[in-house]
Design an enzyme around this catalytic site. Sequence first.
Site, short mmCIF file in Angstrom:
data_model
loop_
_atom_site.label_atom_id
_atom_site.label_comp_id
_atom_site.label_asym_id
_atom_site.label_seq_id
_atom_site.Cartn_x
_atom_site.Cartn_y
_atom_site.Cartn_z
N SER A 24 0.82 -1.22 0.00
CA SER A 24 0.00 0.00 0.00
C SER A 24 0.85 1.26 0.00
O SER A 24 0.32 2.37 -0.01
CB SER A 24 -0.94 0.00 1.21
OG SER A 24 -0.20 -0.18 2.40
N ASN A 111 -2.42 -2.58 13.20
CA ASN A 111 -3.88 -2.41 13.14
C ASN A 111 -4.34 -1.14 13.86
O ASN A 111 -5.17 -0.40 13.34
CB ASN A 111 -4.58 -3.64 13.71
CG ASN A 111 -4.31 -4.88 12.87
OD1 ASN A 111 -3.82 -4.77 11.74
ND2 ASN A 111 -4.62 -6.05 13.40
N THR A 156 -40.26 26.11 -10.52
CA THR A 156 -40.48 24.72 -10.13
C THR A 156 -40.60 23.98 -11.46
O THR A 156 -41.08 24.56 -12.45
CB THR A 156 -41.78 24.53 -9.31
OG1 THR A 156 -42.88 24.94 -10.12
CG2 THR A 156 -41.78 25.34 -8.02
N HIS A 157 -40.11 22.76 -11.51
CA HIS A 157 -40.07 22.00 -12.78
C HIS A 157 -39.28 22.74 -13.86
O HIS A 157 -39.49 22.50 -15.04
CB HIS A 157 -41.48 21.70 -13.31
CG HIS A 157 -42.43 21.20 -12.27
ND1 HIS A 157 -42.67 19.86 -12.04
CD2 HIS A 157 -43.18 21.87 -11.35
CE1 HIS A 157 -43.54 19.72 -11.05
NE2 HIS A 157 -43.86 20.92 -10.61
N SER A 278 -13.68 27.60 -27.56
CA SER A 278 -13.76 26.44 -28.44
C SER A 278 -12.69 26.56 -29.50
O SER A 278 -12.39 27.67 -29.97
CB SER A 278 -15.14 26.38 -29.09
OG SER A 278 -15.08 25.61 -30.27
N LYS A 284 -17.66 30.92 -28.70
CA LYS A 284 -17.98 30.13 -27.51
C LYS A 284 -17.26 30.57 -26.25
O LYS A 284 -16.10 30.99 -26.27
CB LYS A 284 -17.59 28.68 -27.77
CG LYS A 284 -18.51 27.99 -28.75
CD LYS A 284 -19.79 27.57 -28.08
CE LYS A 284 -19.78 26.08 -27.92
NZ LYS A 284 -20.99 25.63 -27.26
N ASN A 286 -17.43 28.43 -22.85
CA ASN A 286 -18.07 27.26 -22.23
C ASN A 286 -17.88 27.23 -20.72
O ASN A 286 -16.79 27.53 -20.23
CB ASN A 286 -17.50 25.99 -22.84
CG ASN A 286 -17.87 25.83 -24.31
OD1 ASN A 286 -18.98 26.21 -24.71
ND2 ASN A 286 -16.96 25.30 -25.09
N GLU A 291 -19.51 22.61 -15.35
CA GLU A 291 -19.82 21.25 -15.80
C GLU A 291 -19.04 20.21 -15.00
O GLU A 291 -19.58 19.18 -14.60
CB GLU A 291 -19.51 21.10 -17.29
CG GLU A 291 -20.40 21.96 -18.19
CD GLU A 291 -19.83 22.05 -19.59
OE1 GLU A 291 -20.14 21.18 -20.40
OE2 GLU A 291 -19.06 22.99 -19.87
N TYR A 318 -9.88 -6.60 12.25
CA TYR A 318 -9.23 -6.10 11.04
C TYR A 318 -9.16 -7.19 9.97
O TYR A 318 -8.86 -8.35 10.25
CB TYR A 318 -7.79 -5.63 11.38
CG TYR A 318 -7.04 -5.14 10.15
CD1 TYR A 318 -7.17 -3.83 9.70
CD2 TYR A 318 -6.22 -6.01 9.42
CE1 TYR A 318 -6.51 -3.39 8.57
CE2 TYR A 318 -5.55 -5.57 8.29
CZ TYR A 318 -5.70 -4.27 7.86
OH TYR A 318 -5.05 -3.83 6.74
N LYS A 326 -8.23 3.61 1.80
CA LYS A 326 -7.50 4.87 1.69
C LYS A 326 -7.60 5.55 0.32
O LYS A 326 -7.84 6.75 0.24
CB LYS A 326 -6.04 4.65 2.10
CG LYS A 326 -5.92 4.54 3.63
CD LYS A 326 -4.55 4.17 4.10
CE LYS A 326 -4.33 2.68 4.21
NZ LYS A 326 -5.37 1.91 4.90
N1 ARG Z 1 -1.36 -1.30 5.20
C1 ARG Z 1 -2.34 -1.77 6.12
C2 ARG Z 1 -3.67 -1.05 5.87
O1 ARG Z 1 -3.65 -0.08 5.23
C3 ARG Z 1 -1.88 -1.51 7.51
C4 ARG Z 1 -2.44 -2.46 8.52
C5 ARG Z 1 -1.91 -3.81 8.26
N2 ARG Z 1 -2.24 -4.73 9.30
C6 ARG Z 1 -2.12 -6.02 9.07
N3 ARG Z 1 -2.42 -6.80 10.06
N4 ARG Z 1 -1.78 -6.50 7.93
O2 ARG Z 1 -4.73 -1.49 6.27
#
Ligand code: ARG
Length: 459
Positions: A24, A111, A156-157, A278, A284, A286, A291, A318, A326
């Site tokens: 990660s 964790n 309205t509408h 444009s 134009k 825009n 948007e 966990y 994330k």
């Molecule tokens: N990279 C993990 C996460 O984002 C961190 C926690 C990992 N804990 C584990 N027991 N593998 O959730």
Amino acid sequence: SANQMWGGRFASGPDAIMTAINASIGFDQRLYAQDIAGSRAHAAMLAATGILTSTDAEAIGEGLLTVLSEIEAGNFAFSTALEDIHMNVESRLKDLVGPAAGRLHTARSRNDQVAVDFRLWVRDQCDAAISGLTALMKAFLAQAEAGADWVMPGFTHLQTAQPVTWGHHMLAYVEMLARDKSRFEDARRRMNECPLGAAALAGTSFPIDRHMTAKALGFDRPTANSLDSVSDRDFALEFLSASSICAMHLSRFAEELVIWSSAQFRFVKLSDKWTTGSSIMPQKKNPDAAELLRAKLGRILGATVALFTIMKGLALTYSKDMQEDKEQVFDAADTLMLALAAMTGMVGDMSANREVLAQSAASGFSTATDLADWLVRALNLPFREAHHVTGTLVALAESKACDLPDLSMTEMKSVHDGITQEVYSVLGVENSVRSRTSYGGTSPTRVAEQVARWKTILG
Ligand code: ARG
């Protein structure tokens, strides 16, 4: 080779594809400041409770600051083999301070570490959303104040309904955004409990002081259940939910801007700063920013649905599924902050076309309700009958391709002979909005009161 954190039990290292799916660090490096703050608070607490010597704790604390400055200077080599931000930081700490680094993870797990890092990050984003919303509310309020009594059509509408004031329409968004803001404030309050010290899931046998770390990290108190502490991602879901509602509000004004800035409406002129041209059509201009703001909810709500789906049905506590939280929250938060800033700029720079608004307000038989109300007041007709009489007058005006005030007295009397000259006074749009003085109504006096109220609130 086997992992340096848990190699004891492993004969071989992971498959390259396992590393790719498992790591990660590519995204959670954004949590570096929170991770280091959490570790520093933890180390100081371990020293204060006698679990670590103060010599080790000081070395760790200093080393963590070095890691922080290396990352901030862009001199840090993030390693995919080290999986995530937690192990990247700890590994570098070991290079810097030696074996003492290995004592930092006493009475802690990744964790509770990731739970505290992510909460700190989301808490900061709540603060950013709150200040972004405050700035946007001020931009709408300035528009409301400038045109508190400018008459425009209310819809309205998307069909002409009754005349309203520009100030009233702008303040409608101030109300929405105030609710959005209170949702972030509320979520922030609820998430402000510290999960650090829950350890892997069950708490720890070390005599830690969770109140101390909670306080050091600006939390109101430690969380009360270790299982819940490492399982909970409600705080992220609340942030996403509040963000979704807010982005929905932005999309509604964005849509109004797209309509209002068109050549057919010309209610507002958007500044060159928030529009594009444009490559082929020279005339134009825009409303691209509007948007895109209309579209951003798609992305934020997508992240919200993704995280709900990730969390659904996860048995306590966990599970690695939760690592998928994330990227969704990062993207939604970045999107929301950019959207708030863009909307604030666009609202600040737009100019309403007062004459066009007034002309448009008078078209489409917008004062038909005023006429019906007058028939009730002046002639004591039941409202349903007044509605019918007015409808007949509208049909008559439509057949003559004119507006209600253009009908002659004779024409009026042909529909209901009780009608007098006085009727013309209620058919003007200015009188119409002036008459809507009920609390929360569109009359300029009511709008001025609300502008004053919001100025006091927003400073
Ligand atoms: N990279 C993990 C996460 O984002 C961190 C926690 C990992 N804990 C584990 N027991 N593998 O959730």
